[in-house]
Design an enzyme around this catalytic site. Structure first.
Site, PDB file in Angstrom:
ATOM      1  CE1 TYR A 142      14.642 -15.154  39.465  1.00  0.00           C
ATOM      2  CE2 TYR A 142      14.241 -17.055  38.811  1.00  0.00           C
ATOM      3  CZ  TYR A 142      14.520 -15.922  38.436  1.00  0.00           C
ATOM      4  OH  TYR A 142      14.349 -15.483  37.326  1.00  0.00           O
ATOM      5  CG  ASP A 237       8.051 -21.186  42.736  1.00  0.00           C
ATOM      6  OD1 ASP A 237       7.959 -22.370  41.937  1.00  0.00           O
ATOM      7  OD2 ASP A 237       8.544 -20.147  42.518  1.00  0.00           O
ATOM      8  CE  LYS A 265      12.708 -24.569  36.621  1.00  0.00           C
ATOM      9  NZ  LYS A 265      13.627 -24.018  35.804  1.00  0.00           N
TER      10      LYS A 265
HETATM   11  N1  HOZ Z   1      16.133 -19.397  36.290  1.00  0.00           N
HETATM   12  C1  HOZ Z   1      16.771 -20.414  35.807  1.00  0.00           C
HETATM   13  C2  HOZ Z   1      17.631 -21.092  36.968  1.00  0.00           C
HETATM   14  N2  HOZ Z   1      17.169 -21.252  38.175  1.00  0.00           N
HETATM   15  C3  HOZ Z   1      17.716 -20.275  34.764  1.00  0.00           C
HETATM   16  C4  HOZ Z   1      16.883 -20.424  33.515  1.00  0.00           C
HETATM   17  C5  HOZ Z   1      17.881 -20.336  32.205  1.00  0.00           C
HETATM   18  O1  HOZ Z   1      18.835 -19.775  32.040  1.00  0.00           O
HETATM   19  O2  HOZ Z   1      17.394 -21.032  31.136  1.00  0.00           O
END
Ligand code: HOZ
Length: 425
Positions: A142, A237, A265
């Protein structure tokens, strides 16, 4: 009705699904999300006063734990000078220099506001640099909600069983080739067929959005060599793994130089930040030097830069990675013992402070393996752990994160709770 339920009811009236990011809706574990009142160190407290040991860690950024003094102080100091100006500030230079000095392959870097923006921009840059249109990604990886990357994607896209989002034109998706992670043969075949049209291979070097699992020996090295052979770019990534599994991310552990790296992050210290960087000759294709356009009003925001810098400096000052490894090893050992004493041998993977638990006894090398794990057991595990005050990710398709604020006592309490839960499964 408790306060979380009341808030969720209100939220559902005015926010799609009641949440601003789908995984937060707890759909994959059933039930409703709790709402957070505050968080400190390794604990979060919900609006009903329940305190939990947290292994979600804001989905990665909270590596020092929640609300660390050093980051809060940096933010307080920064806001005294204003909130953002849309013109360069010294903190952006400090941040770029810091990233370049920590991440081995990055010579130049551009700040953005999220991991999604980072991958979107890196893909455009790779296409602009190579003058090619196809990209290759891995099933279950992802890379944010970028149109061309929402094909066989993980995280929330997997949770809802809709790997291809509505709204992504088929024509876009056709430019995205997908193969299973860890499958050298499949990558070779795709390159044999389309190699001269492939602008880039983008990969989560340690996938963390279909649970957390690891590359087979030599897989990442193979990606480096085949992309070089075909003059395609390799994008790591490292939005999740960067500044997390090692100061310089997975690329430092494996000694591999991707052409571009996506980050986010941790470098935002809890504020919205992303970045992409890499070889100077590629990065210089970005506007205003080159023809690849990329911009952002809030990019390099001074408050976010100071928060991120404070977090990175504190990690270094505390020799954070050695301690995270210690805590991670303790959790791994405790979880494995808990399984053993309850007669189970589920699959558990870890690198430093990232971990994944699959309710299957078989090894997991790719998305198909991950999907074979028992989702009902995960659901039971999630709610039973929560009842005992432990907050694990509300989906089997996410990663667990340990922070420097976790203590031995936190980890021991977690393993004791897990033992009870495993026995009840
Ligand atoms: N895409 C995030 C987890 N891999 C979730 C982000 C969120 O819901 O804050």
């Amino acid at each position: 009705m408790n306060r979380s339920s009341q808030l969720f009811k209100r939220a559902c009236q005015v926010i799609p699904g009641g949440v601003n990011s789908p995984v937060r809706a707890f759909r994959n574990v059933g039930g409703e999300p709790f709402f957070v009142q505050s968080a400190q160190g390794s604990h979060i407290t919900d609006v009903d006063g329940r305190e939990l040991i947290d292994y979600v860690g804001t989905w990665g950024p909270a590596i020092l734990g929640h609300a660390p003094q050093t980051v809060l102080q940096a933010v307080h100091q920064a806001i005294n000078h204003g909130l953002g100006f849309g013109i360069p500030t010294p903190a952006e230079v400090d941040m770029a220099e810091t990233i370049v000095s920590w991440v081995p392959s990055v010579q130049k870097v551009r700040m953005v506001n999220s991991g999604t923006e980072a991958t979107m921009s890196a893909i455009r840059l790779a296409r602009g640099y190579t003058h090619r249109s196809k990209i290759l990604k891995f099933e279950g990886c992802y890379h944010g909600h970028v149109d061309s990357l929402l094909v066989s994607a993980g995280s929330g896209a997997l949770t809802f069983g809709e790997p291809d989002s509505a709204g992504v034109p088929r024509e876009f998706a056709q430019l995205t080739l997908t193969v299973p992670y860890n499958d050298q043969e499949a990558v070779s075949q795709v390159f044999a067929q389309y190699g001269n049209d492939i602008a880039t291979v983008i990969v989560e070097p340690y996938p963390g959005n279909a649970g957390f699992y690891l590359p087979r020996n030599g897989f990442l090295e193979f990606l480096r060599s085949i992309t070089e052979q075909y003059d395609s770019l390799l994008i790591f990534d490292e939005v999740m793994t960067g500044f997390r599994v090692a100061p310089g991310g997975v690329q430092q552990i494996h000694g591999i130089s991707p052409d571009l790296t996506c980050m986010g992050k941790i470098i935002g210290g809890g504020l919205p930040v992303g970045a992409f960087g890499g070889r100077s000759d590629i990065m210089d294709c970005i506007s205003p030097l080159g023809p690849v356009y990329q911009a952002g009003t809030l990019s390099g925001n001074p408050v976010a830069m100071e928060a991120g810098l404070a977090q990175l400096h504190e990690l270094k000052r505390l020799d954070g990675y050695a301690r995270l490894e210690q805590l991670g090893a303790l959790l791994e050992e405790g979880m494995k013992q808990a399984m053993q004493s309850s007669g189970h041998s589920f699959t558990f993977y870890r690198s430093g402070s990232m971990f994944g638990l699959f309710f299957t006894e078989a090894p997991v090398y790719n998305l198909q393996d991950a999907l074979k794990a028992d989702k009902c057991l995960y659901k039971k595990y999630f709610w039973s752990m929560l009842e005992q005050g432990i907050y694990m990710a509300p989906s089997p398709f996410e990663t667990g994160f340990i922070s420097l604020a976790h203590t031995e006592e936190d980890i021991e309490a977690t393993c004791r709770a897990a033992e009870k839960v495993f026995k009840s499964l």
